[in-house]
Design a protein around this motif. Structure first.
Motif, mmCIF file in Angstrom:
data_model
loop_
_atom_site.group_PDB
_atom_site.id
_atom_site.type_symbol
_atom_site.label_atom_id
_atom_site.label_comp_id
_atom_site.label_asym_id
_atom_site.label_seq_id
_atom_site.Cartn_x
_atom_site.Cartn_y
_atom_site.Cartn_z
ATOM 1 N N THR A 39 0.729 -1.351 -0.122
ATOM 2 C CA THR A 39 -0.221 0.171 0.089
ATOM 3 C C THR A 39 0.758 1.247 0.037
ATOM 4 O OG1 THR A 39 -0.080 -0.046 2.309
ATOM 5 C CG2 THR A 39 -1.922 -1.180 1.137
ATOM 6 N N HIS A 40 2.008 1.272 0.354
ATOM 7 C CA HIS A 40 3.092 2.574 0.611
ATOM 8 C C HIS A 40 2.438 3.326 1.412
ATOM 9 C CE1 HIS A 40 5.461 0.984 -2.550
ATOM 10 N NE2 HIS A 40 4.493 0.793 -3.459
ATOM 11 N N SER A 41 1.751 2.939 2.428
ATOM 12 C CA SER A 41 1.100 3.731 3.635
ATOM 13 C C SER A 41 2.250 3.871 4.452
ATOM 14 C CB SER A 41 -0.005 2.955 4.109
ATOM 15 O OG SER A 41 -0.605 3.598 5.312
ATOM 16 N N ARG A 42 2.479 4.999 4.946
ATOM 17 C CA ARG A 42 3.549 5.520 5.906
ATOM 18 C C ARG A 42 2.750 4.993 7.333
ATOM 19 N NH1 ARG A 42 6.906 10.587 5.990
ATOM 20 N NH2 ARG A 42 6.556 10.066 8.019
ATOM 21 N N SER A 93 2.100 5.539 14.616
ATOM 22 C CA SER A 93 1.098 4.971 13.337
ATOM 23 C C SER A 93 -0.129 4.633 13.492
ATOM 24 C CB SER A 93 1.810 3.485 13.129
ATOM 25 O OG SER A 93 1.026 2.456 13.908
ATOM 26 N N GLU A 97 -1.715 9.749 9.651
ATOM 27 C CA GLU A 97 -2.814 10.006 8.671
ATOM 28 C C GLU A 97 -2.089 9.674 7.281
ATOM 29 O OE1 GLU A 97 -5.572 12.936 8.339
ATOM 30 O OE2 GLU A 97 -5.706 12.888 10.598
#
Length: 97
Positions: A39-42, A93, A97
């Motif tokens: 997802t490349h979600s930080r 985390s 957002e």
């Protein structure tokens, strides 16, 4: 017997629990990192890093005491610092957002 040598069954139980903790922590870290890469979600990256630190702290605390022969208190301190850092990243985390 508060500061003496633990009975053998306690030492064995501790080794089993620590091993299971590393396996479960590694599994959670793996799945969180896999989700981050997908997802490349930080926030997922921070979550994976947090679980990795908690798991690493458990390994280092036991490794230092059993293998490197450091003081028990120092091993517990190192473990606590890594767990604190890991929980901080996990909390971040969940907020990020």
């Amino acid at each position: 017997m508060p500061h003496g040598t633990a009975p053998e069954w306690v030492t064995i139980a501790l080794a089993v629990v620590k091993t299971l903790l590393v396996v479960m922590g590694g599994t959670i870290t793996y799945f969180a990192f896999k989700a981050f890469r997908r997802t490349h979600s930080r926030p997922l990256g921070f979550l994976a890093a947090g679980f990795a630190l908690v798991t690493l702290g458990s390994v280092l605390g036991g490794f230092g005491f059993e293998i490197l022969d450091v003081w028990l208190g120092l091993g517990v301190l190192v473990e606590g610092l890594f767990v604190l850092a890991g929980f901080s990243l996990i909390a971040y985390s969940l907020k990020a957002e």
